[in-house]
Design an enzyme around this catalytic site. Structure first.
Site, PDB file in Angstrom:
ATOM      1  N   ILE A  29       0.837  -1.205   0.000  1.00 24.99           N
ATOM      2  CA  ILE A  29       0.000   0.000   0.000  1.00 24.99           C
ATOM      3  C   ILE A  29       0.869   1.251   0.000  1.00 24.99           C
ATOM      4  CG2 ILE A  29      -1.638   1.292   1.463  1.00 24.99           C
ATOM      5  CD1 ILE A  29      -2.816  -1.481   2.175  1.00 24.99           C
ATOM      6  N   GLY A 152      14.674  -7.449   7.482  1.00 26.21           N
ATOM      7  CA  GLY A 152      14.598  -5.990   7.573  1.00 26.21           C
ATOM      8  C   GLY A 152      13.324  -5.449   8.178  1.00 26.21           C
ATOM      9  N   ASN A 155      11.182   0.710   7.748  1.00 29.41           N
ATOM     10  CA  ASN A 155      11.430   2.160   7.649  1.00 29.41           C
ATOM     11  C   ASN A 155      12.501   2.539   6.625  1.00 29.41           C
ATOM     12  OD1 ASN A 155      13.355   0.975   9.273  1.00 29.41           O
ATOM     13  ND2 ASN A 155      13.414   2.648  10.749  1.00 29.41           N
ATOM     14  N   SER A 231      12.226  -4.826  16.010  1.00 26.93           N
ATOM     15  CA  SER A 231      11.893  -4.408  17.371  1.00 26.93           C
ATOM     16  C   SER A 231      12.582  -5.316  18.400  1.00 26.93           C
ATOM     17  CB  SER A 231      10.384  -4.481  17.559  1.00 26.93           C
ATOM     18  OG  SER A 231       9.963  -5.814  17.367  1.00 26.93           O
ATOM     19  N   VAL A 232      12.619  -4.877  19.631  1.00 27.79           N
ATOM     20  CA  VAL A 232      13.251  -5.668  20.692  1.00 27.79           C
ATOM     21  C   VAL A 232      12.546  -7.020  20.889  1.00 27.79           C
ATOM     22  CG1 VAL A 232      13.818  -5.729  23.164  1.00 27.79           C
ATOM     23  CG2 VAL A 232      14.270  -3.666  21.820  1.00 27.79           C
ATOM     24  N   GLU A 252      19.948  -5.210  15.299  1.00 31.17           N
ATOM     25  CA  GLU A 252      19.772  -3.743  15.307  1.00 31.17           C
ATOM     26  C   GLU A 252      18.338  -3.497  15.720  1.00 31.17           C
ATOM     27  OE1 GLU A 252      21.977  -1.612  15.039  1.00 31.17           O
ATOM     28  OE2 GLU A 252      23.624  -2.603  13.998  1.00 31.17           O
ATOM     29  N   GLY A 254      15.322  -1.613  18.679  1.00 34.12           N
ATOM     30  CA  GLY A 254      14.698  -0.308  18.936  1.00 34.12           C
ATOM     31  C   GLY A 254      15.422   0.523  19.981  1.00 34.12           C
ATOM     32  N   CYS A 286      14.956   4.305  14.252  1.00 34.00           N
ATOM     33  CA  CYS A 286      15.239   3.600  15.509  1.00 34.00           C
ATOM     34  C   CYS A 286      16.083   4.413  16.476  1.00 34.00           C
ATOM     35  CB  CYS A 286      15.949   2.298  15.189  1.00 34.00           C
ATOM     36  SG  CYS A 286      17.355   2.557  14.112  1.00 34.00           S
ATOM     37  N   LYS A 453      22.751  -2.779  25.592  1.00 31.34           N
ATOM     38  CA  LYS A 453      21.596  -3.216  26.379  1.00 31.34           C
ATOM     39  C   LYS A 453      20.564  -3.876  25.445  1.00 31.34           C
ATOM     40  CE  LYS A 453      20.678   0.078  29.664  1.00 31.34           C
ATOM     41  NZ  LYS A 453      20.624   1.477  30.138  1.00 31.34           N
ATOM     42  N   GLY A 456      20.564  -3.968  21.099  1.00 29.43           N
ATOM     43  CA  GLY A 456      21.212  -4.749  20.057  1.00 29.43           C
ATOM     44  C   GLY A 456      22.511  -5.410  20.428  1.00 29.43           C
ATOM     45  N   GLU A 460      26.801  -2.456  12.755  1.00 28.85           N
ATOM     46  CA  GLU A 460      26.755  -2.369  11.296  1.00 28.85           C
ATOM     47  C   GLU A 460      27.671  -1.222  10.870  1.00 28.85           C
ATOM     48  OE1 GLU A 460      22.322  -2.470  10.424  1.00 28.85           O
ATOM     49  OE2 GLU A 460      22.976  -4.416   9.678  1.00 28.85           O
TER      50      GLU A 460
HETATM   51  P1  NDP Z   1       9.494  -6.124  13.743  1.00 26.93           P
HETATM   52  O1  NDP Z   1      10.382  -6.527  14.850  1.00 26.93           O
HETATM   53  O2  NDP Z   1       8.056  -6.313  13.870  1.00 26.93           O
HETATM   54  O3  NDP Z   1       9.922  -6.882  12.406  1.00 26.93           O
HETATM   55  C1  NDP Z   1      11.238  -6.857  11.902  1.00 26.93           C
HETATM   56  C2  NDP Z   1      11.389  -7.943  10.850  1.00 26.93           C
HETATM   57  O4  NDP Z   1      11.398  -9.225  11.481  1.00 26.93           O
HETATM   58  C3  NDP Z   1      10.247  -7.988   9.832  1.00 26.93           C
HETATM   59  O5  NDP Z   1      10.773  -8.343   8.572  1.00 26.93           O
HETATM   60  C4  NDP Z   1       9.368  -9.088  10.394  1.00 26.93           C
HETATM   61  O6  NDP Z   1       8.524  -9.661   9.427  1.00 26.93           O
HETATM   62  C5  NDP Z   1      10.411 -10.067  10.909  1.00 26.93           C
HETATM   63  N1  NDP Z   1       9.960 -10.998  11.935  1.00 26.93           N
HETATM   64  C6  NDP Z   1       8.926 -10.872  12.799  1.00 26.93           C
HETATM   65  N2  NDP Z   1       8.869 -11.945  13.627  1.00 26.93           N
HETATM   66  C7  NDP Z   1       9.898 -12.763  13.292  1.00 26.93           C
HETATM   67  C8  NDP Z   1      10.391 -14.019  13.786  1.00 26.93           C
HETATM   68  N3  NDP Z   1       9.817 -14.653  14.806  1.00 26.93           N
HETATM   69  N4  NDP Z   1      11.473 -14.572  13.194  1.00 26.93           N
HETATM   70  C9  NDP Z   1      12.104 -13.940  12.174  1.00 26.93           C
HETATM   71  N5  NDP Z   1      11.678 -12.749  11.658  1.00 26.93           N
HETATM   72  C10 NDP Z   1      10.599 -12.162  12.216  1.00 26.93           C
HETATM   73  O7  NDP Z   1       9.888  -4.605  13.467  1.00 26.93           O
HETATM   74  P2  NDP Z   1       9.188  -3.582  12.465  1.00 26.93           P
HETATM   75  O8  NDP Z   1       9.281  -4.062  11.065  1.00 26.93           O
HETATM   76  O9  NDP Z   1       7.878  -3.230  13.039  1.00 26.93           O
HETATM   77  O10 NDP Z   1      10.203  -2.341  12.554  1.00 26.93           O
HETATM   78  C11 NDP Z   1      10.181  -1.421  13.553  1.00 26.93           C
HETATM   79  C12 NDP Z   1      11.221  -1.727  14.609  1.00 26.93           C
HETATM   80  O11 NDP Z   1      12.504  -1.837  14.046  1.00 26.93           O
HETATM   81  C13 NDP Z   1      11.314  -0.645  15.640  1.00 26.93           C
HETATM   82  O12 NDP Z   1      11.223  -1.185  16.941  1.00 26.93           O
HETATM   83  C14 NDP Z   1      12.664  -0.035  15.435  1.00 26.93           C
HETATM   84  O13 NDP Z   1      13.246   0.487  16.556  1.00 26.93           O
HETATM   85  C15 NDP Z   1      13.447  -1.132  14.840  1.00 26.93           C
HETATM   86  N6  NDP Z   1      14.498  -0.595  13.995  1.00 26.93           N
HETATM   87  C16 NDP Z   1      15.793  -0.689  14.420  1.00 26.93           C
HETATM   88  C17 NDP Z   1      16.818  -0.147  13.681  1.00 26.93           C
HETATM   89  C18 NDP Z   1      18.236  -0.278  14.112  1.00 26.93           C
HETATM   90  O14 NDP Z   1      19.103  -0.172  13.287  1.00 26.93           O
HETATM   91  N7  NDP Z   1      18.524  -0.501  15.365  1.00 26.93           N
HETATM   92  C19 NDP Z   1      16.551   0.548  12.427  1.00 26.93           C
HETATM   93  C20 NDP Z   1      15.165   0.566  12.052  1.00 26.93           C
HETATM   94  C21 NDP Z   1      14.187   0.009  12.829  1.00 26.93           C
HETATM   95  P3  NDP Z   1       7.087  -8.986   9.094  1.00 26.93           P
HETATM   96  O15 NDP Z   1       7.056  -7.643   9.690  1.00 26.93           O
HETATM   97  O16 NDP Z   1       7.027  -8.978   7.632  1.00 26.93           O
HETATM   98  O17 NDP Z   1       6.098  -9.881   9.735  1.00 26.93           O
END
Ligand code: NDP
Length: 486
Positions: A29, A152, A155, A231-232, A252, A254, A286, A453, A456, A460
């Site tokens: 979308i 990935g 964002n 996410s964490v 990497e 949140g 993040c 903590k 991560g 990278e």
């Molecule tokens: P999610 O943690 O929901 O998802 C991250 C990726 O992991 C997605 O591709 C997701 O698939 C996949 N995933 C989900 N569950 C599993 C599993 N059990 N095993 C393997 N892969 C899985 O994060 P978001 O996509 O919602 O992104 C936002 C988060 O990312 C924020 O918390 C942010 O802080 C963090 N972030 C961190 C960065 C950093 O460099 N530290 C940079 C950018 C964001 P799908 O979503 O397709 O189901």
């Protein structure tokens, strides 16, 4: 739609687009309008297997090439990405909703930087010679890990695909990358470009799908390393699954990063830091400095001027270059952000600006500023991942440092002050992986990036990333007869 956003097929495996219509369909979308711009199928087990088999086969060929040859491919890919920056930026904008004023300078360009940087390093990745007593010596071989999986977030889909792929490939690994299901389009272009640049088929593969596909990649015995941006809670699951098989990880995750503004700071500069650290990519970054601690003497002045400058934000069509604020990347994320804004009001934070959903098609919300936020409020504790800036106030350096570090997260932290010794003392005290003095949120490829903590594991970018995509083999060479006690 002036651009054809529908990919040739859902996955890119072994040098070509591949489809398996048995996989569940998901709609892509455009967040600015809510229009469906593409449809992709999630990877079936057969697709996952095909991708891993291709990556496993290609890895031997790729690792056997010299670093110079591998580097040449990566640098060619960087050149192609730069030549196509406009089209790649348009696609990134469709995928994420981020405005073109950002995507033209921060996505394909950042991906190209990573490809160029690691392409440049590839030829100089070597082991060591370590002399020992009696003429014996040790040499080390820096070796690839094997098949790496990249997963990935939504964002920065192009950037994440490259930040993981470039160091992995430079070291002689191959990759299977799974983009977020929300933004599946851009990583396919990265794969296409790498193959066009001369990477052997199978070196970089992309498969689509949700968490379950990610999980099946992580547990496959052919995979030696997993790098996740997410996410964490997801990080904890993926790390645990990888640990069960003793796989390497980079996480990497949140943050809830602090930004401290002392009363001697250049106030316009500190406000720019707060804007960059909260509203860039509509707050979906993040490392954002979402807890802005402002020393009491300048608090009201800071708030008034920040609110005034927020009035200059151009919220509108992401395809127009003057637009500086786009929509949230998904309806789900919009609802999450709205929920946090409601919590902020409910728990007694002072709403200074914004706070409302913008009533039009797509997922729009106003950049929002809260003041009088206290440490116990939900908006000061949890990652919002949206354009919500919380200002907290403080009296002393000692007090603010304790409060800044009182979080499970440790991704980034920043300080604005003119006092040189205080600036260095404060960053030394931050429990964070990436710190800023008098600026915020820059992430050049030359600098390590990552968290401590719960934010991560591993780093990278920079030469540090090489340590996370290779391992060292020790070879002891004796120049003397081998002796034994009996
Ligand atoms: P999610 O943690 O929901 O998802 C991250 C990726 O992991 C997605 O591709 C997701 O698939 C996949 N995933 C989900 N569950 C599993 C599993 N059990 N095993 C393997 N892969 C899985 O994060 P978001 O996509 O919602 O992104 C936002 C988060 O990312 C924020 O918390 C942010 O802080 C963090 N972030 C961190 C960065 C950093 O460099 N530290 C940079 C950018 C964001 P799908 O979503 O397709 O189901």
């Amino acid at each position: 739609m002036p651009y054809d956003t529908q990919p040739v097929a859902s996955h890119f495996i072994d040098g070509e687009y591949v489809e398996d219509t048995a996989g569940e369909i998901s709609e892509v979308i455009y967040p600015a309008t809510g229009e469906v711009i593409a449809k992709v199928h999630a990877a079936t087990p057969a697709i996952v297997d095909k991708a891993l088999a291709a990556a496993e086969r290609a890895q031997k060929e790729w690792a056997a090439m010299s670093g110079t040859e591998r580097g040449r491919v990566l640098r060619r890919a960087a050149d192609i990405m730069r030549e196509r920056n406009h089209d790649l930026s348009v696609l990134e904008t469709y995928d994420t909703g981020k405005p073109m004023s950002e995507t033209t300078i921060a996505d394909a360009t950042s991906g190209a930087d990573a490809l160029e940087y690691f392409g440049g390093l590839a030829a100089s990745l070597t082991g060591e010679h370590i002399p020992l007593a009696g003429g014996d010596f040790v040499y080390t071989r820096r070796q690839a890990l094997g098949v790496c999986v990249g997963i990935g977030a939504w964002n920065y889909p192009t950037q994440i695909a490259c930040w993981k792929g470039a160091p992995a490939l430079a070291c002689g690994n191959t990759m299977v990358f799974k983009p977020s299901e929300v933004t599946p389009l851009c990583a396919l272009k990265v794969a296409e470009i790498l193959i066009e640049a001369g990477a052997p088929n199978g070196v970089y593969n992309v498969v689509q799908g949700m968490g379950a596909v990610g999980a099946s990649l992580v547990t496959d015995p052919r995979v030696t390393k997993v790098s996740l941006t997410g996410s964490v809670p997801t990080g904890k699951k993926v790390y645990a699954a990888a640990a069960a098989e003793m796989k390497h990880v980079t996480m990497e995750l949140g943050g809830k990063s602090p930004m401290i503004v002392f009363d001697d700071a250049d106030i316009e500069s500190a406000i720019s830091g707060a804007i960059n650290g909260n509203f860039y990519s509509t707050g979906q970054v993040c490392s954002n400095g979402t807890r802005v601690f402002v020393q009491k003497g300048i608090k009201e002045k800071f708030l008034a001027r920040l609110a005034e400058r927020m009035g200059d934000a151009v919220i509108g069509d992401p395809m127009e270059m003057e637009t500086t604020i786009g929509p949230m990347s998904s309806e789900r994320q919009l609802n999450i952000v709205e929920g946090y804004i409601a919590k902020g009001k409910e728990e007694g934070a002072r709403l200074v600006k914004g706070g409302n959903r913008i009533e039009k098609d797509g997922y729009w919300i106003e950049p929002t500023l809260f003041a009088d936020v206290t440490d116990d409020m939900t908006i000061a504790r949890e990652e919002i991942f949206g354009p919500v800036l919380a200002v907290l106030d403080f009296d002393t350096e000692e007090e603010v440092m304790e409060r800044a570090n009182a979080t499970e997260f440790g991704l980034a932290a920043g300080v604005f002050t003119q006092d040189l010794t205080r600036a260095h003392r404060v960053v030394a005290g931050f429990e964070a992986g990436t710190c800023y003095i008098n600026t915020y949120n820059l992430a050049p490829v030359e600098a390590p990036f990552g968290g401590v903590k719960a934010s991560g594991v591993g780093r990278e970018n920079s030469k540090e990333a090489i340590n996370h995509y290779s391992e060292v083999k020790t070879v002891y060479v004796s120049m003397n007869p081998c002796e034994a006690p009996f």
